[in-house]
Design a protein around this motif. Structure first.
Motif, PDB file in Angstrom:
ATOM      1  N   ASP A  13      -4.328   1.394  -1.897  1.00 19.77           N
ATOM      2  CA  ASP A  13      -3.788   0.100  -2.290  1.00 19.77           C
ATOM      3  C   ASP A  13      -4.329  -0.265  -3.668  1.00 19.77           C
ATOM      4  O   ASP A  13      -5.410   0.183  -4.056  1.00 19.77           O
ATOM      5  CB  ASP A  13      -4.166  -0.974  -1.257  1.00 19.77           C
ATOM      6  CG  ASP A  13      -3.400  -2.269  -1.452  1.00 19.77           C
ATOM      7  OD1 ASP A  13      -2.170  -2.205  -1.649  1.00 19.77           O
ATOM      8  OD2 ASP A  13      -4.019  -3.341  -1.419  1.00 19.77           O
ATOM      9  N   ASN A  14      -3.602  -1.099  -4.380  1.00 20.09           N
ATOM     10  CA  ASN A  14      -4.026  -1.511  -5.719  1.00 20.09           C
ATOM     11  C   ASN A  14      -5.102  -2.581  -5.682  1.00 20.09           C
ATOM     12  O   ASN A  14      -5.680  -2.918  -6.703  1.00 20.09           O
ATOM     13  CB  ASN A  14      -2.829  -2.004  -6.535  1.00 20.09           C
ATOM     14  CG  ASN A  14      -2.156  -3.218  -5.922  1.00 20.09           C
ATOM     15  OD1 ASN A  14      -2.319  -3.519  -4.754  1.00 20.09           O
ATOM     16  ND2 ASN A  14      -1.383  -3.908  -6.728  1.00 20.09           N
TER      17      ASN A  14
ATOM     18  N   ALA B 289       0.957   0.096   7.113  1.00 20.64           N
ATOM     19  CA  ALA B 289      -0.236  -0.286   6.347  1.00 20.64           C
ATOM     20  C   ALA B 289       0.037  -1.650   5.732  1.00 20.64           C
ATOM     21  O   ALA B 289       1.016  -1.825   5.009  1.00 20.64           O
ATOM     22  CB  ALA B 289      -0.528   0.743   5.262  1.00 20.64           C
ATOM     23  N   THR B 290      -0.829  -2.633   6.025  1.00 21.32           N
ATOM     24  CA  THR B 290      -0.657  -3.998   5.531  1.00 21.32           C
ATOM     25  C   THR B 290      -1.900  -4.407   4.763  1.00 21.32           C
ATOM     26  O   THR B 290      -3.013  -4.336   5.297  1.00 21.32           O
ATOM     27  CB  THR B 290      -0.411  -4.978   6.703  1.00 21.32           C
ATOM     28  OG1 THR B 290       0.672  -4.489   7.494  1.00 21.32           O
ATOM     29  CG2 THR B 290      -0.095  -6.369   6.189  1.00 21.32           C
ATOM     30  N   ASP B 291      -1.706  -4.846   3.510  1.00 19.59           N
ATOM     31  CA  ASP B 291      -2.864  -5.262   2.711  1.00 19.59           C
ATOM     32  C   ASP B 291      -3.181  -6.740   2.935  1.00 19.59           C
ATOM     33  O   ASP B 291      -2.461  -7.439   3.661  1.00 19.59           O
ATOM     34  CB  ASP B 291      -2.680  -4.916   1.229  1.00 19.59           C
ATOM     35  CG  ASP B 291      -1.575  -5.680   0.534  1.00 19.59           C
ATOM     36  OD1 ASP B 291      -1.139  -6.739   1.030  1.00 19.59           O
ATOM     37  OD2 ASP B 291      -1.152  -5.228  -0.542  1.00 19.59           O
ATOM     38  N   ALA B 292      -4.245  -7.214   2.332  1.00 19.55           N
ATOM     39  CA  ALA B 292      -4.727  -8.584   2.541  1.00 19.55           C
ATOM     40  C   ALA B 292      -3.735  -9.634   2.061  1.00 19.55           C
ATOM     41  O   ALA B 292      -3.782 -10.786   2.505  1.00 19.55           O
ATOM     42  CB  ALA B 292      -6.070  -8.770   1.835  1.00 19.55           C
TER      43      ALA B 292
ATOM     44  N   PRO C  28       0.839  -1.203   0.000  1.00 21.37           N
ATOM     45  CA  PRO C  28       0.000   0.000   0.000  1.00 21.37           C
ATOM     46  C   PRO C  28       0.876   1.256   0.000  1.00 21.37           C
ATOM     47  O   PRO C  28       2.075   1.188   0.277  1.00 21.37           O
ATOM     48  CB  PRO C  28      -0.777  -0.103   1.319  1.00 21.37           C
ATOM     49  CG  PRO C  28      -0.673  -1.532   1.730  1.00 21.37           C
ATOM     50  CD  PRO C  28       0.634  -2.026   1.188  1.00 21.37           C
ATOM     51  N   THR C  29       0.263   2.382  -0.284  1.00 19.99           N
ATOM     52  CA  THR C  29       0.960   3.663  -0.272  1.00 19.99           C
ATOM     53  C   THR C  29       0.421   4.504   0.879  1.00 19.99           C
ATOM     54  O   THR C  29      -0.797   4.628   1.036  1.00 19.99           O
ATOM     55  CB  THR C  29       0.728   4.408  -1.603  1.00 19.99           C
ATOM     56  OG1 THR C  29       1.203   3.586  -2.661  1.00 19.99           O
ATOM     57  CG2 THR C  29       1.452   5.734  -1.619  1.00 19.99           C
ATOM     58  N   ILE C  30       1.330   5.061   1.666  1.00 21.71           N
ATOM     59  CA  ILE C  30       0.947   5.936   2.775  1.00 21.71           C
ATOM     60  C   ILE C  30       1.311   7.359   2.372  1.00 21.71           C
ATOM     61  O   ILE C  30       2.464   7.645   2.039  1.00 21.71           O
ATOM     62  CB  ILE C  30       1.681   5.554   4.077  1.00 21.71           C
ATOM     63  CG1 ILE C  30       1.396   4.092   4.447  1.00 21.71           C
ATOM     64  CG2 ILE C  30       1.291   6.494   5.214  1.00 21.71           C
ATOM     65  CD1 ILE C  30       2.216   3.579   5.624  1.00 21.71           C
ATOM     66  N   ALA C  31       0.328   8.249   2.395  1.00 26.49           N
ATOM     67  CA  ALA C  31       0.558   9.646   1.995  1.00 26.49           C
ATOM     68  C   ALA C  31       0.066  10.585   3.094  1.00 26.49           C
ATOM     69  O   ALA C  31      -0.779  10.224   3.905  1.00 26.49           O
ATOM     70  CB  ALA C  31      -0.174   9.944   0.688  1.00 26.49           C
ATOM     71  N   GLY C  32       0.575  11.779   3.078  1.00 22.22           N
ATOM     72  CA  GLY C  32       0.132  12.784   4.043  1.00 22.22           C
ATOM     73  C   GLY C  32       0.645  12.535   5.448  1.00 22.22           C
ATOM     74  O   GLY C  32      -0.019  12.864   6.434  1.00 22.22           O
ATOM     75  N   VAL C  33       1.836  11.958   5.546  1.00 16.97           N
ATOM     76  CA  VAL C  33       2.437  11.714   6.869  1.00 16.97           C
ATOM     77  C   VAL C  33       2.806  13.071   7.462  1.00 16.97           C
ATOM     78  O   VAL C  33       3.399  13.915   6.778  1.00 16.97           O
ATOM     79  CB  VAL C  33       3.690  10.817   6.741  1.00 16.97           C
ATOM     80  CG1 VAL C  33       4.351  10.621   8.096  1.00 16.97           C
ATOM     81  CG2 VAL C  33       3.304   9.480   6.127  1.00 16.97           C
ATOM     82  N   PRO C  34       2.453  13.309   8.716  1.00 17.10           N
ATOM     83  CA  PRO C  34       2.750  14.607   9.328  1.00 17.10           C
ATOM     84  C   PRO C  34       4.250  14.917   9.326  1.00 17.10           C
ATOM     85  O   PRO C  34       5.083  14.018   9.310  1.00 17.10           O
ATOM     86  CB  PRO C  34       2.250  14.446  10.769  1.00 17.10           C
ATOM     87  CG  PRO C  34       1.227  13.375  10.688  1.00 17.10           C
ATOM     88  CD  PRO C  34       1.713  12.436   9.619  1.00 17.10           C
TER      89      PRO C  34
END
Length: 181
Positions: A126-127, A155-158, A97-103
């Protein structure tokens, strides 16, 4: 001599009992990334009697969902002989996954032993359409002790692909001149 010939009529029936041959373009098993577009490589068919034939493809592939799918190719010749071939399409998720907007990292001061700060939670994409589990080592609004404190989001996807992103909250203790240093 003088023998009379008797006419004999023979009927020869040519019967086609050979099934057409299907040739798949590409590999019999293929893998695509979830969320991408699957384009089938196709197949051709030929018959020893009828020549080139039209192949019918039936597909269960859903590239938006992880799983194993099939594309079945079938063909019949004019005599009713038929053939089938199957391609397996494995839809996999190998992308984190992609994490965006981290403080942004921040510096706080306190006269005590800790300080509190809040922030907007980062966004995760996530895709895959499956759920993504997001965890944080510290929550917005929690208290931070004097020193350097790292806040990490995971962030962990399925499919088990994980991404992390962090920022630092540094807390300095302020000592007033009235307290003596």
């Amino acid at each position: 001599a003088g023998n009379a010939a008797t006419a004999v009529v023979r009927t020869v029936n040519v019967v086609d009992t050979t099934a057409p041959v299907i040739t798949m373009a590409g590999d019999a098993t293929t893998t695509v990334e979830v969320g991408s577009t699957y384009t089938d490589a196709g197949a051709t068919a030929s018959d020893s009697y009828d020549g080139a034939l039209t192949v019918v493809a039936t597909s269960t592939v859903d590239a938006s969902v992880v799983g194993s799918y099939t594309v079945t190719y079938s063909v019949s010749d004019a005599a009713g002989n038929s053939s089938a071939a199957v391609r397996t399409v494995d839809v996999e998720d190998t992308t984190a996954p992609t994490i965006a907007g981290v403080p942004e990292s921040r510096i706080l001061s306190t006269t005590g032993t800790s300080a509190t700060t809040t922030w907007a939670e980062p966004t995760v994409t996530d895709n895959s359409s499956a759920a993504v589990v997001v965890t944080s080592t510290v929550a917005s609004g929690d208290s931070f002790g004097v020193g350097s404190n790292t806040v990490t989001y995971t962030a962990t996807d399925a499919s088990g692909n994980a991404a992390t992103a962090s920022f630092v909250v540094t807390v300095f203790k302020v000592v007033s001149s009235a307290q003596g240093s």
